[in-house]
Design an enzyme around this catalytic site. Sequence first.
Site, PDB file in Angstrom:
ATOM      1  N   HIS A  17       1.033  -1.402   0.401  1.00  0.00           N
ATOM      2  CA  HIS A  17       0.106   0.198   0.270  1.00  0.00           C
ATOM      3  C   HIS A  17       0.944   1.561   0.143  1.00  0.00           C
ATOM      4  O   HIS A  17       0.701   2.629  -1.150  1.00  0.00           O
ATOM      5  CB  HIS A  17      -0.685   0.364   1.417  1.00  0.00           C
ATOM      6  CG  HIS A  17      -1.742  -1.100   1.372  1.00  0.00           C
ATOM      7  ND1 HIS A  17      -2.110  -1.804   2.461  1.00  0.00           N
ATOM      8  CD2 HIS A  17      -2.966  -1.255   0.577  1.00  0.00           C
ATOM      9  CE1 HIS A  17      -3.354  -2.883   2.114  1.00  0.00           C
ATOM     10  NE2 HIS A  17      -3.815  -2.743   1.621  1.00  0.00           N
ATOM     11  N   LYS A  41     -16.656  -7.279   4.584  1.00  0.00           N
ATOM     12  CA  LYS A  41     -15.290  -8.013   5.405  1.00  0.00           C
ATOM     13  C   LYS A  41     -15.599  -8.093   6.844  1.00  0.00           C
ATOM     14  O   LYS A  41     -16.635  -6.673   7.426  1.00  0.00           O
ATOM     15  CB  LYS A  41     -14.015  -6.908   4.921  1.00  0.00           C
ATOM     16  CG  LYS A  41     -13.769  -6.905   3.468  1.00  0.00           C
ATOM     17  CD  LYS A  41     -12.364  -6.346   2.916  1.00  0.00           C
ATOM     18  CE  LYS A  41     -11.760  -6.890   1.915  1.00  0.00           C
ATOM     19  NZ  LYS A  41     -10.651  -5.750   1.593  1.00  0.00           N
ATOM     20  N   ARG A  90      -2.148  -6.356  -7.889  1.00  0.00           N
ATOM     21  CA  ARG A  90      -1.383  -6.883  -8.399  1.00  0.00           C
ATOM     22  C   ARG A  90      -1.286  -7.970  -8.719  1.00  0.00           C
ATOM     23  O   ARG A  90       0.043  -8.439  -9.153  1.00  0.00           O
ATOM     24  CB  ARG A  90      -1.408  -7.351  -6.659  1.00  0.00           C
ATOM     25  CG  ARG A  90      -0.815  -6.589  -6.133  1.00  0.00           C
ATOM     26  CD  ARG A  90      -1.263  -7.730  -4.192  1.00  0.00           C
ATOM     27  NE  ARG A  90      -3.206  -7.723  -4.445  1.00  0.00           N
ATOM     28  CZ  ARG A  90      -3.874  -8.470  -2.916  1.00  0.00           C
ATOM     29  NH1 ARG A  90      -3.154  -8.356  -2.108  1.00  0.00           N
ATOM     30  NH2 ARG A  90      -4.507  -8.884  -3.652  1.00  0.00           N
ATOM     31  N   SER A 128      -3.041  -7.170   2.488  1.00  0.00           N
ATOM     32  CA  SER A 128      -3.473  -7.445   4.523  1.00  0.00           C
ATOM     33  C   SER A 128      -3.654  -8.835   4.715  1.00  0.00           C
ATOM     34  O   SER A 128      -3.773  -9.386   5.689  1.00  0.00           O
ATOM     35  CB  SER A 128      -4.046  -6.349   4.109  1.00  0.00           C
ATOM     36  OG  SER A 128      -3.826  -5.269   4.259  1.00  0.00           O
TER      37      SER A 128
END
Length: 158
Positions: A17, A41, A90, A128
């Site tokens: 990040h 989440k 990514r 994460s």
Amino acid sequence: MEAAFYPGSFDPITYGHLNIIERAQTIFSRITVLVAVNTFKKPLFSPQENVEMIRQTTRRWSRVEVDFTEGLLIEYARENNIRTAVRGLRAVTDFENEFSMALTNRNMWSEFDTVFLMTSSEYMYLSSSVVRQIAQMGGEVGQFVPACVEQKLKEKFG
């Protein structure tokens, strides 16, 4: 150069990040790192905890601000007159979801755009959720997150 925001849950913020934030500053005059509450989440840290960790890790950059929202990103953008979101990619697997979100946001506000930045290759695998899993199992995460984040993870799982 205009302002942009970089939304995400950042639960917790990683070096991946931070790489995106650092590079986005070469494109935009101001970057707001926006902790967005994702009701799908189950976060480890509260939005306030994530905001504080992000503030600690980005304080060296004068053009970076940190905020949070519980609403639609596009509404935050309108209210703050920010017409661009920065998103990190990514791998190809990230693109489909990000592309769909970008088009939806653009449909909701025609003046809004999304800029995609590829993460540096050294962070392509980093997320994460992987950091949380490693920390939960007692593994070392110092190579993935700043020291203040590593400490908070140790406190949560200690």
